[in-house]
Design a protein around this motif. Structure first.
Motif, PDB file in Angstrom:
ATOM      1  N   SER A  80       0.565  -1.266   0.204  1.00  0.00           N
ATOM      2  CA  SER A  80       0.294  -0.138   0.040  1.00  0.00           C
ATOM      3  C   SER A  80       0.669   1.413  -0.023  1.00  0.00           C
TER       4      SER A  80
ATOM      5  N   ASP B  22       2.368   1.809  -3.330  1.00  0.00           N
ATOM      6  CA  ASP B  22       1.422   1.889  -4.613  1.00  0.00           C
ATOM      7  C   ASP B  22       1.117   3.014  -4.380  1.00  0.00           C
ATOM      8  N   SER B  23       1.441   3.843  -3.224  1.00  0.00           N
ATOM      9  CA  SER B  23       1.035   5.392  -2.665  1.00  0.00           C
ATOM     10  C   SER B  23       2.044   6.143  -3.055  1.00  0.00           C
TER      11      SER B  23
END
Length: 455
Positions: free
Chosen positions: A182, A185-186
């Motif tokens: 995550s 992805d950020s």
């Protein structure tokens, strides 16, 4: 009977009036580190170390910077990851490096388990871990070991629904940096250039199916006959380390009936103050070794952290520790570790020499004194560490930091302030010591870790 008792009491009082009482204290150690450290006066209370930052690109290993107990990946070293090879935007790499989270693992702890979801990338900064998988017949297959600078899970941040094909277990205490999918992805969402680079990497990769139907991302074939030589990059650290002086304090309380002994002399107060300072110096040496910010054990870089070959410290282990730096001034070890080293020497028919330090004869190896220090901790697994130090500013080594000329100075960088007397006739003194320790260049300090104390 009464006359005899009266005479004996009078004689005892007369004897007490002429006999000097010197309080004693248990637990005073030689404090070799405090005695041998070259002390540098820090007039402003802060000492800055402008250290060169050197890293090798293209060697397949990832380098880190160490500040106390905190470890950070060098941003440009992230290009050792397959999906980031050739990416050169320093600001984006800097931001990506800040997204990693440090994690400490104990020996025996599982880092990744076969069959579990693979959702994060691991960078191993310190320690050693083993890789295993389950064989065809239920047996355990050894896949090798991972050490300082290795990584795993680069597929995990690129594709969802991945699982670990193997189990990774810490063989020694490990420090790892983790990056969640995550968080990656950020980072891709925040940086279009990074997202385009990763998408191009995936497009240029092939995804063969294995017998279990699980996809693997691999680099395309390319020019396999050509080799790119590693390149060394040298720069100065963007955030130079600043050492602020730490303080150790204690309050000495003395009743006036103690201070007024011996016709009002301050002899007993001086003796109690001497014992208080001794205890404070013991604490000071403990902090110089164990403090999580500036302590020596927490400021050894990854390349200077060595593991024993077989458990107990051997001559070969100390030789390897010696060869990592020039002008090694001393070894610092637990007394029990020194005893374990002596046993290993005896087992091999080797008799270490001795040398003189400060008028005392101590054990030495290759002419370097092996000095005892009980402040180096022993783990519950009965393992410890051995430190090797180069000393002095002139040799770019390890130095002690203090500040002299402070108000109410009693000893260099130590002051004693009278705080008053309370209603119970108790005198109070605040005793403070100001100090720190700095490692000027990384190879000035090395450590041999996981030293077994006996079998």
């Amino acid at each position: 009977m009464n006359t005899t008792t009266s005479l004996s009491t009078a004689a005892a009082r007369k004897l007490a009036s002429v006999t000097k009482s010197v309080p004693q204290m248990q637990g005073i150690t030689p404090r070799w580190l405090l005695r041998l450290l070259p002390w540098v006066d820090v007039s402003g209370g802060v000492y800055r170390v402008n250290r060169r930052l050197s890293h090798v690109a293209g060697d397949g290993r990832i380098d880190f910077t160490d500040v106390g107990g905190s470890v950070r990946v060098i941003p440009q070293e992230l290009c050792e990851l397959p999906c980031l090879q050739g990416f050169e935007d320093a600001e984006i790499l800097e931001a990506l490096a800040d997204r990693f989270v440090q994690r400490e693992l104990a020996a025996g702890e599982v880092l990744a388990a076969a069959g579990e979801p693979a959702e994060r990338l691991f960078l191993i900064a310190r320690g050693r871990a083993s890789m295993t998988r389950l064989g065809q017949y239920g047996d355990t297959v050894d896949l090798g070991t991972l050490g300082d600078g290795d990584h795993l899970g680069d597929r995990a941040v690129l594709q969802a629904a991945q699982t670990w094909d193997y189990t990774v277990r810490a063989e020694t205490p490990c420090t790892v940096l983790t990056l969640e999918r995550s968080a990656f992805d950020s980072a891709l969402s925040d940086a279009a250039a990074l997202r385009a680079h990763v998408e191009q990497f995936i497009a240029n990769s092939r995804r063969p199916q294995d017998k279990n139907g699980q996809a693997e991302i691999e680099l395309a074939a390319g020019h396999r006959g050509e080799h790119t030589l590693p390149q060394t990059f040298v720069n100065y650290e963007r955030r130079p380390r600043e050492y602020e002086l730490s303080v150790a304090q204690t309050i000495l309380k003395v009743h006036t009936r103690v201070a007024d002994l011996y016709n009002g002399s301050m002899d007993q107060t001086e003796q109690q103050l001497r014992l208080t300072i001794e205890a404070l110096r013991e604490r000071q040496e403990h902090e110089l070794i164990n403090n999580p910010d500036f302590g020596l054990l927490h400021n050894v870089v990854g390349k200077q952290r060595l593991q024993t070959r077989g458990g107990p410290p051997t001559p070969a282990d100390l030789d390897e520790l010696l060869c990592r730096r020039k002008r090694t001034k001393l070894f610092l070890a637990q007394p029990r570790a020194i005893a374990a080293f002596g046993q290993e020497c005896t087992r091999r028919g080797i008799y270490p020499q001795t040398t003189e330090v400060g008028g005392q004869i101590v054990q030495a190896w290759r002419g370097v004194p092996l000095l005892p220090c009980d402040k180096i901790p022993i783990t519950t697994a009965q393992t410890t560490s051995i430190l090797a130090l180069r000393l002095g500013e002139e040799h770019q080594g390890v130095i002690g930091l203090h500040q002299t000329g402070i108000p109410h100075e009693y000893e260099p960088s130590l002051n004693v302030r009278f705080m008053g007397i309370n209603e119970r006739a108790v005198l109070s003194y605040l005793v403070s010591a100001y100090y720190s320790v700095a490692v000027l260049v990384p190879d000035a300090l090395g450590v041999l870790e996981n030293v077994e104390l006996g079998r």
